[in-house]
Design an enzyme around this catalytic site. Structure first.
Site, short mmCIF file in Angstrom:
data_model
loop_
_atom_site.label_atom_id
_atom_site.label_comp_id
_atom_site.label_asym_id
_atom_site.label_seq_id
_atom_site.Cartn_x
_atom_site.Cartn_y
_atom_site.Cartn_z
N GLU A 1 0.82 -1.21 0.00
CA GLU A 1 0.00 0.00 0.00
C GLU A 1 0.86 1.26 0.00
OE1 GLU A 1 -3.02 0.28 -0.67
OE2 GLU A 1 -3.77 -1.75 -0.42
N TYR B 1 -5.69 6.80 3.91
CA TYR B 1 -6.01 5.71 2.98
C TYR B 1 -5.23 4.44 3.33
CZ TYR B 1 -5.83 2.51 -0.75
OH TYR B 1 -5.87 1.32 -1.43
N ASP C 1 -9.94 5.51 -2.27
CA ASP C 1 -8.84 6.07 -3.07
C ASP C 1 -9.44 6.85 -4.24
OD1 ASP C 1 -9.74 4.20 -4.85
OD2 ASP C 1 -7.78 3.28 -5.22
N CYS D 1 -14.48 2.21 -14.94
CA CYS D 1 -14.93 3.59 -14.73
C CYS D 1 -13.71 4.50 -14.64
CB CYS D 1 -15.79 3.67 -13.47
SG CYS D 1 -16.70 5.21 -13.32
N CYS E 1 -18.98 2.33 -20.00
CA CYS E 1 -20.28 2.09 -19.34
C CYS E 1 -20.98 0.86 -19.91
CB CYS E 1 -21.17 3.32 -19.47
SG CYS E 1 -20.43 4.80 -18.73
N CYS F 1 -20.06 -2.03 -17.73
CA CYS F 1 -20.11 -1.76 -16.29
C CYS F 1 -21.27 -2.50 -15.62
CB CYS F 1 -20.27 -0.26 -16.05
SG CYS F 1 -20.36 0.15 -14.30
N CYS G 1 -26.58 3.87 -12.40
CA CYS G 1 -25.61 4.97 -12.37
C CYS G 1 -26.29 6.31 -12.67
CB CYS G 1 -24.50 4.71 -13.38
SG CYS G 1 -23.31 6.04 -13.44
S1 SF4 Z 1 -22.03 3.28 -15.69
FE1 SF4 Z 1 -21.41 4.81 -14.16
S2 SF4 Z 1 -20.16 3.68 -12.70
FE2 SF4 Z 1 -20.30 2.44 -14.57
S3 SF4 Z 1 -18.51 2.99 -15.84
FE3 SF4 Z 1 -20.21 4.30 -16.48
S4 SF4 Z 1 -19.96 6.12 -15.23
FE4 SF4 Z 1 -18.77 4.55 -14.22
#
Ligand code: SF4
Length: 287
Positions: A35, A118, A136, A190, A197, A200, A206
Site C-alpha cells: 500500500e 487511505y 482512493d 470507470c 459504461c 459496467c 448509475c
Molecule cells: S455506468 Fe457509471 S459507474 Fe459504470 S462505468 Fe459508467 S460512469 Fe462509471
C-alpha cells in the site's frame, strides 16, 4: 448489501486482476509495504517489485535493521524515494510499539510514520478484516458518478468516507470485497478519461449515465509542472547515480549529472534535507 451494488461482487470475482497482495495468506506486513508503494506508483510496477522486497525484508524487524542505503537502492525506480525511508521508520515504530506485528487498529496504523488515512484503512480492511470505508481516487470517481451524477470528484472531501460507508454491507468480509471491487471498477472500467459504461455492472443504477454523462466535473486543480528540465528530474538523476554507486560520488561526478549548476545545487540540498543523501569527505553518498 445495498441493491445498487449487488452486481458488483460477481463482476469482481470474474475480472479482478491477480495481484500479489490479493492472494490468500499474503502477510499484513506485505499489505502495508504494497500500500505504501501503491501510494504513488502504478499497480503493475508494484506487482513486479513486491515479492523481491518481501523476500529480502520479510517482516518489520528485518527492514528496521537494514542499512538505509540498501533500502533506497532496493526502492529502485518506484519513485518518490522518501517513502522508502518513511516505510523504514514505520517498521522501526512497529517493532518498538507493537512487538513487530502490524497493528489492526486504524488509529494505531495512522500513528505510524508515512501512513496516511487511505493506507491505514487499506491495511485494516484488506488484511485484518475491519469494517471501514477505504477511499482512493478510483473509488471517489466511481461514487461521484454512480451516486451523485457528477463526472469527477474534485478535491478530496470528508464526505467521501461517509458516502462509501453508506454503501458498505454490514458484514466486514463482504464490505472488504465491495471496497476492493469499487477500486478495481474505477481502475479498469470507470476510468477518468474513458469510462466503459457498456461493460459496467452498475450501469443500470448509475446517476451520471442516466443523466447522459454530462460534463459537470468541478474545476480541476492546476496541472502538475512539466517534469522535463524540472528540479524533480534533477533530484531523480542524482538519486539514480547515488543508488548505482557503491561508493560516495566525487564532486566532479555530481557536477556532471546536470547541466544547470544552480538547479543541481537545489536538488542536492533538497535530497540532503529529506535525509536521502549526505555529504562526506569524498563527496555525496546515500545515508
Ligand atoms: S455506468 Fe457509471 S459507474 Fe459504470 S462505468 Fe459508467 S460512469 Fe462509471
Amino acid at each position: 448489501m445495498p441493491d445498487v451494488l449487488v452486481p458488483l461482487s460477481g463482476w469482481y470475482a470474474r475480472h479482478a486482476r491477480d495481484l500479489p497482495w490479493r492472494r490468500p495468506g499474503f502477510p499484513a506486513w506485505g499489505t502495508l509495504v504494497s500500500e505504501v508503494m501503491l501510494q504513488q506508483t502504478q499497480a503493475a510496477r508494484v506487482a513486479v517489485e513486491i515479492d523481491a522486497w518481501l523476500a529480502r525484508w520479510p517482516d518489520p524487524a528485518a527492514l528496521a535493521a537494514a542499512p538505509s542505503a540498501d533500502v533506497l537502492r532496493a526502492w529502485g525506480n518506484l519513485g518518490y524515494p522518501r517513502r522508502a525511508l518513511r516505510l523504514q521508520d514505520a517498521a522501526r515504530a512497529i517493532v518498538e510499539r507493537h512487538g513487530g506485528e502490524v497493528p489492526a487498529d486504524v488509529d494505531a496504523l495512522l500513528a505510524l510514520p508515512g501512513v496516511g488515512d487511505y493506507t491505514a484503512r487499506a491495511v485494516a480492511v484488506f488484511h485484518h478484516g475491519v469494517r471501514a470505508p477505504v477511499v482512493d481516487t478510483n473509488v471517489r470517481r466511481v461514487v461521484a458518478r454512480l451516486v451523485h451524477g457528477v463526472a469527477d470528484q474534485g478535491p478530496p472531501k470528508r464526505r467521501d468516507l461517509v458516502d462509501v460507508e453508506r454503501l458498505l454491507p454490514d458484514d466486514p468480509g463482504e464490505a472488504a470485497v465491495v471496497s476492493a471491487a469499487l477500486m478495481e471498477l474505477g481502475a479498469l472500467v470507470c476510468t477518468a478519461r474513458s469510462p466503459d459504461c457498456d461493460a459496467c455492472p452498475l450501469a443500470d443504477s448509475c446517476a451520471w449515465l442516466a443523466a447522459g454523462r454530462p460534463d459537470n466535473a468541478p474545476p480541476r486543480r492546476a496541472p502538475q509542472p512539466r517534469f522535463e528540465g524540472s528540479d524533480r528530474q534533477a533530484r531523480g538523476r542524482v538519486m539514480a547515480a547515488l543508488r548505482a554507486s557503491d561508493d560516495a560520488l566525487p564532486p566532479a561526478s555530481v557536477r556532471a549529472l546536470w547541466h544547470d549548476p544552480a538547479q543541481l545545487e537545489r536538488a542536492v540540498a533538497s535530497l540532503i534535507s529529506d535525509g536521502l543523501a549526505v555529504r562526506c569527505d569524498d563527496g555525496l553518498r546515500l545515508p
